[in-house]
Scaffold this motif. Structure first.
Motif, mmCIF file in Angstrom:
data_model
loop_
_atom_site.group_PDB
_atom_site.id
_atom_site.type_symbol
_atom_site.label_atom_id
_atom_site.label_comp_id
_atom_site.label_asym_id
_atom_site.label_seq_id
_atom_site.Cartn_x
_atom_site.Cartn_y
_atom_site.Cartn_z
ATOM 1 N N ALA A 100 0.732 -1.112 -0.030
ATOM 2 C CA ALA A 100 -0.084 0.008 -0.055
ATOM 3 C C ALA A 100 0.908 1.082 0.028
ATOM 4 N N ASP A 101 2.027 1.354 0.867
ATOM 5 C CA ASP A 101 3.042 2.151 0.584
ATOM 6 C C ASP A 101 3.723 2.693 -0.551
ATOM 7 N N VAL A 102 3.978 1.354 -1.162
ATOM 8 C CA VAL A 102 4.371 1.506 -2.650
ATOM 9 C C VAL A 102 3.431 2.176 -3.650
ATOM 10 N N TYR A 103 2.187 1.976 -3.512
ATOM 11 C CA TYR A 103 1.048 2.586 -4.182
ATOM 12 C C TYR A 103 1.342 4.249 -3.827
ATOM 13 N N ALA A 104 1.250 4.430 -2.637
ATOM 14 C CA ALA A 104 1.181 5.836 -2.259
ATOM 15 C C ALA A 104 2.333 6.651 -2.488
ATOM 16 N N PRO A 163 -2.459 16.704 -5.079
ATOM 17 C CA PRO A 163 -3.828 16.090 -4.596
ATOM 18 C C PRO A 163 -4.688 15.140 -5.363
ATOM 19 N N ILE A 164 -4.511 15.234 -6.640
ATOM 20 C CA ILE A 164 -5.301 13.970 -7.538
ATOM 21 C C ILE A 164 -4.516 12.657 -7.273
ATOM 22 N N ALA A 165 -3.231 12.894 -7.193
ATOM 23 C CA ALA A 165 -2.576 11.627 -6.842
ATOM 24 C C ALA A 165 -2.880 11.044 -5.476
ATOM 25 N N GLY A 166 -3.100 11.974 -4.553
ATOM 26 C CA GLY A 166 -3.575 11.453 -3.285
ATOM 27 C C GLY A 166 -4.828 10.832 -3.221
ATOM 28 N N ILE A 167 -5.755 11.114 -4.031
ATOM 29 C CA ILE A 167 -7.088 10.481 -4.286
ATOM 30 C C ILE A 167 -6.922 9.091 -4.653
ATOM 31 N N ILE A 168 -6.119 9.120 -5.916
ATOM 32 C CA ILE A 168 -5.915 7.772 -6.359
ATOM 33 C C ILE A 168 -5.165 6.815 -5.374
ATOM 34 N N VAL A 169 -4.353 7.335 -4.483
ATOM 35 C CA VAL A 169 -3.537 6.588 -3.336
ATOM 36 C C VAL A 169 -4.787 5.860 -2.677
#
Length: 289
Positions: free
Chosen positions: A146-150, A177-183
């Motif tokens: 999950a951290d790899v994804y983040a 922030p868009i990347a944060g939503i995907i994460v």
């Protein structure tokens, strides 16, 4: 155990790195990733504790062993991941509604370090978890995933924003922030999958039909077995418990029945090293049935 200790120390270091850099440079995805890592510290401590408990031998209060301690820890990690996903998504949405901030290369470097570090930890812990059949170590490995994804999303989001600043692309300003939503969506998916597996084991869901068929075939290879009345099996953390009822000739003595029970246990354990306990019930079988 060593894998979990390495994970704990790594999570502490990465939490300090990402939250520190994220706060200093106003990177929402890096702050969110750092908070996620802080939750990982709690989850890793739970995994470490459960791993120690699960290795304890059976006792009067826990005659089937303590294997499910690891499953409880896995469920706890799933809850931590779900809460982290909700927090990351919420924080990213708030950031998306605010004016875009200028990005810096240092948050990108921190995100790249986190990505490579967590990828290495995931490969290491998932290998150890599968080798030792440890639910707690595997839960820690999926937490690293999950951290790899983040971290990957952070790298892409911050990198895109930096590239946009140099190329004059205004639409990339909200890449962070868009990347944060995907994460948040990726982490939530992982949490649901982990939680479902843990609940299945805690609710004593049966193992796969293919595995049961393998046990049944091994038992029927024994000459005295005339009938299969029932066969059930369930995971109990990192091992399996089998419950079987078979029919044997009714004229057999108690001693013969005892010897057959031992043979049934032996053949099932030999065909699957994950099995540590086989409970056998013998029923009488008469010619012509």
């Amino acid at each position: 155990m060593i894998a979990i200790w390495i994970s704990l120390i790594s999570n502490i270091v990465l939490t300090l790195l990402k939250t520190g850099v994220g706060l200093a440079f106003g990177s929402s995805v890096l702050i969110a990733d750092g908070i996620h890592n802080a939750g990982d510290i709690i989850a890793t401590v739970a995994a470490l504790t459960s791993s120690m408990v699960s290795k304890k031998p059976a006792d009067d209060d826990h005659p089937y062993g303590h294997g499910k301690a690891e499953v409880v820890a896995s469920a706890f990690v799933a809850v931590i991941l779900a809460l982290a996903a909700i927090w990351i998504g919420y924080h990213s949405l708030l950031t998306l509604m605010e004016p875009a901030v200028s990005e810096s290369s240092l948050p990108l470097i921190a995100a790249v370090i986190s990505l490579l570090w967590k990828l290495a930890l995931y490969v290491y812990t998932v290998r150890i978890g599968r080798l030792e059949k440890s639910k707690s170590v595997l839960a820690t490995a999926y937490d690293h995933l999950a951290d790899v994804y983040a971290s990957l999303a952070a790298v892409l989001g911050i990198g895109l924003a930096l590239a946009g600043e140099h190329l004059g692309w205004s639409w990339t300003a909200y890449g962070d922030p868009i990347a944060g939503i995907i994460v948040s969506l990726l982490v939530l998916k992982l949490a649901v999958e982990m939680g479902k597996e843990s609940i299945d084991i805690l609710m004593e869901r049966t193992i796969s039909p293919e595995r049961l068929a393998r046990y049944e075939k091994a038992v029927f290879a024994l000459e005295p077995i005339k009938r299969m009345d029932r066969i059930r099996a369930r995971e109990h953390g990192h091992y399996i418990i089998v419950d079987i009822r078979v029919g044997i000739p009714s004229h057999y003595t108690i001693q013969q029945g005892h010897d057959i029970s031992r043979e049934i246990k032996r053949c099932i354990i030999e065909c699957d090293e994950d099995v540590i306990e086989v409970m056998v019930h013998l029923n009488p079988w008469n010619e012509g049935e």
